[in-house]
Design a protein around this motif. Sequence first.
Motif, PDB file in Angstrom:
ATOM      1  N   ARG A  98       0.830  -1.213   0.000  1.00  0.00           N
ATOM      2  CA  ARG A  98       0.000   0.000   0.000  1.00  0.00           C
ATOM      3  C   ARG A  98       0.866   1.265   0.000  1.00  0.00           C
ATOM      4  O   ARG A  98       0.488   2.287  -0.571  1.00  0.00           O
ATOM      5  CB  ARG A  98      -0.929  -0.014   1.209  1.00  0.00           C
ATOM      6  N   VAL A 101       2.047   1.698  -3.846  1.00  0.00           N
ATOM      7  CA  VAL A 101       1.093   1.972  -4.937  1.00  0.00           C
ATOM      8  C   VAL A 101       0.483   3.357  -4.847  1.00  0.00           C
ATOM      9  O   VAL A 101      -0.221   3.789  -5.772  1.00  0.00           O
ATOM     10  CB  VAL A 101      -0.019   0.913  -4.986  1.00  0.00           C
ATOM     11  N   LEU A 105      -4.628   4.037  -4.674  1.00  0.00           N
ATOM     12  CA  LEU A 105      -4.654   2.586  -4.793  1.00  0.00           C
ATOM     13  C   LEU A 105      -4.513   1.915  -3.426  1.00  0.00           C
ATOM     14  O   LEU A 105      -5.001   0.800  -3.229  1.00  0.00           O
ATOM     15  CB  LEU A 105      -3.550   2.104  -5.731  1.00  0.00           C
ATOM     16  N   ARG A 109      -6.750  -1.144  -1.750  1.00  0.00           N
ATOM     17  CA  ARG A 109      -6.165  -2.392  -1.247  1.00  0.00           C
ATOM     18  C   ARG A 109      -6.587  -2.689   0.195  1.00  0.00           C
ATOM     19  O   ARG A 109      -6.144  -3.658   0.775  1.00  0.00           O
ATOM     20  CB  ARG A 109      -4.622  -2.333  -1.306  1.00  0.00           C
ATOM     21  N   ASP A 207      -0.063  -5.645  -9.616  1.00  0.00           N
ATOM     22  CA  ASP A 207       0.310  -4.230  -9.509  1.00  0.00           C
ATOM     23  C   ASP A 207       1.623  -3.933 -10.229  1.00  0.00           C
ATOM     24  O   ASP A 207       1.788  -2.860 -10.809  1.00  0.00           O
ATOM     25  CB  ASP A 207       0.399  -3.829  -8.032  1.00  0.00           C
ATOM     26  N   HIS A 212       2.056  -0.101 -11.449  1.00  0.00           N
ATOM     27  CA  HIS A 212       1.723   0.714 -10.283  1.00  0.00           C
ATOM     28  C   HIS A 212       2.955   0.962  -9.404  1.00  0.00           C
ATOM     29  O   HIS A 212       3.002   1.952  -8.663  1.00  0.00           O
ATOM     30  CB  HIS A 212       0.626   0.036  -9.458  1.00  0.00           C
TER      31      HIS A 212
END
Length: 219
Positions: A98, A101, A105, A109, A207, A212
Motif C-alpha cells: 500500500r 502503490v 490505490l 487495497r 500491480d 503501479h
Amino acid sequence: MTPMPPEILDTSRRKIGKFMRRATPDLGEPILALRDAGGAIPIFELQWERTAGDDWRLTGANEPELSKRMVDSTIVECRVFFTEGEDCYLPGIVSALRALVGPELAAARRPLKEHVAQVVSGSRIGASGPVFNSGRLEMDNGLGPGLLLGSDLMAMDYIYGVALHEDDDRLARLANVPLASALKAVVYHFNDLLHVIANVRAQIENDIAKGHFQLTPSV
C-alpha cells in the motif's frame, strides 16, 4: 499529499522482493497435495457402495494421514509469514504494498488488508476462529471445566509449544488432545494461510504488471 519518504519506499521494496522470493507457488507443497479440487482440505473421504437400484450404502470414512515430520517442516518453512518482526510478515507485506502503490490505490487495497487480518493477527494464525474443537469434556483442558480447545488455539499451541520451542503452558493444554487433532488443526489453518499468501502474491504481481510500482527504484 505529502510524498512517502524514500527510506520507507526502499524498505517496502526490499520486503516485497524478499516475500516474492519466499512465497513461491510450491510453498507448503505437502499441504497443497492434500487439497481437493476446490482447494480445501477434506475432513473425511467417504466411501460408498452401490446397492439395489439407485441406492448407495456408506462403507467407510478415511481421514487424511498426517505426518508430524511433514507438519513440523511446513511450520518452519512458513513461520516468517505469521511471525511479527519478520520481513515477510503478511500484514507488513500488505502495508508495504500500500505504501508503494500510492494513496488512491492504497485505499483500494484495504479489502486485501482485511482479508489477511482474517487469517493472521499478531503472531498467530486462525484469527477468524476455530474450524473444529477437541479435548476431553471431563477434564479442564486449560480453558476451564468442560471447555474444549478450538483448532485455532490448538494450532498455535502446537506451533509454539512443540514445533518451534517448548512452552509449558501450551504443552499442558495439548495434554488432553490427540496428536492427530493437533496436526489436523495446523494443517487446516495453514491451508488458509497458504491461500492468503497466494492471494497477496497475485495482487503484487498484478500491480507490478500494471506499472503501479517497481521492485527497483526508477532512475
